[in-house]
Design an enzyme around this catalytic site. Structure first.
Site, PDB file in Angstrom:
ATOM      1  N   PHE A  22       0.843  -1.195   0.000  1.00 50.17           N
ATOM      2  CA  PHE A  22       0.000   0.000   0.000  1.00 50.17           C
ATOM      3  C   PHE A  22       0.874   1.239   0.000  1.00 50.17           C
ATOM      4  O   PHE A  22       1.668   1.457   0.916  1.00 50.17           O
ATOM      5  CB  PHE A  22      -0.931   0.000   1.212  1.00 50.17           C
ATOM      6  N   GLY A  23       0.711   2.067  -1.033  1.00 46.56           N
ATOM      7  CA  GLY A  23       1.441   3.322  -1.145  1.00 46.56           C
ATOM      8  C   GLY A  23       0.546   4.491  -0.788  1.00 46.56           C
ATOM      9  O   GLY A  23      -0.554   4.620  -1.337  1.00 46.56           O
ATOM     10  N   TYR A  24       1.020   5.324   0.127  1.00 46.75           N
ATOM     11  CA  TYR A  24       0.234   6.494   0.552  1.00 46.75           C
ATOM     12  C   TYR A  24       1.091   7.757   0.612  1.00 46.75           C
ATOM     13  O   TYR A  24       0.580   8.855   0.751  1.00 46.75           O
ATOM     14  CB  TYR A  24      -0.403   6.246   1.928  1.00 46.75           C
ATOM     15  N   GLY A  25       2.416   7.621   0.512  1.00 46.44           N
ATOM     16  CA  GLY A  25       3.353   8.738   0.552  1.00 46.44           C
ATOM     17  C   GLY A  25       4.334   8.611  -0.591  1.00 46.44           C
ATOM     18  O   GLY A  25       3.935   8.581  -1.756  1.00 46.44           O
ATOM     19  N   SER A  26       5.613   8.487  -0.287  1.00 44.76           N
ATOM     20  CA  SER A  26       6.627   8.444  -1.344  1.00 44.76           C
ATOM     21  C   SER A  26       6.523   7.201  -2.220  1.00 44.76           C
ATOM     22  O   SER A  26       6.979   7.226  -3.370  1.00 44.76           O
ATOM     23  CB  SER A  26       8.033   8.552  -0.754  1.00 44.76           C
ATOM     24  N   GLU A  68      12.119   1.520   4.599  1.00 49.29           N
ATOM     25  CA  GLU A  68      11.029   1.903   5.493  1.00 49.29           C
ATOM     26  C   GLU A  68      11.308   1.615   6.975  1.00 49.29           C
ATOM     27  O   GLU A  68      10.743   2.271   7.839  1.00 49.29           O
ATOM     28  CB  GLU A  68       9.726   1.211   5.076  1.00 49.29           C
TER      29      GLU A  68
END
Length: 183
Positions: free
Chosen positions: A14-18, A93
């Site tokens: 899940f990508g929500y930022g960079s 991360e």
């Protein structure tokens, strides 16, 4: 870290930022997706990528909140590349252990709910800084610079990519407009 055999297959992230604009791996498939129970927030002090220990920046994290939801992108890892992708994601991360890995349920239009790997803020970690006003966030982001570049670059890239995807995030839009006006 989640044991590899407990990760979803196929592996979605899940990508929500960079990860939206710089996943760092070849993406086999991409879906707009929603994660319930979390919101995207500048709630993590960045002492490596977008700041330093002397002058921390801010990066986005998934912060747990009962009735919240976060719009982002589900990124499916190319089959056969899972070990390399996981190693690279963990190096990126989990650099300071402020995030932890979680298997979450995502919702995407036209698809049954599915599992994905997400990086979530540890509210007990010293780098957690939730609850900052937007003005305070702007002050920190305006002056921070880390190993991956200026904190403003991170903000602008994320806000721009969310807009391109049609994902509304009023807080990020406000921060981006505020700091672009100062430039």
């Amino acid at each position: 870290m989640i044991p590899d055999n407990d990760l979803p297959s196929p592996l979605w992230v899940f990508g929500y930022g960079s990860l939206l604009w710089n996943p760092g791996f070849e993406v086999a498939e991409e879906r707009l997706a929603r994660l319930d129970g979390y919101h995207r927030a500048f709630c993590m002090s960045s002492i490596h990528h977008r700041g330093t220990e002397e002058r921390p920046g801010l990066v986005l994290a998934l912060d747990a909140e009962k009735d919240a939801s976060c719009q982002g992108v589900a990124l499916r890892v190319m089959p056969g590349q899972e070990p390399e992708v996981l190693a690279a994601l963990r190096e990126r991360e989990l650099i300071s252990s402020a995030y932890f890995e979680a298997v979450v349920t995502l919702h995407a239009e036209g698809h049954a709910p599915f599992l994905a790997l997400a990086y979530v803020i540890d509210r007990e970690h010293v780098q957690y800084c939730g609850g900052l006003t937007l003005e305070r966030q702007a002050e920190i982001i305006a002056h921070a610079h880390g190993g991956r570049g200026p904190n403003t670059e991170y903000l602008f890239n994320t806000a721009d990519h969310l807009a391109e995807l049609g994902i509304a995030d009023p807080d990020l839009a406000w921060l981006a407009a505020r700091l672009r006006n100062e430039a």
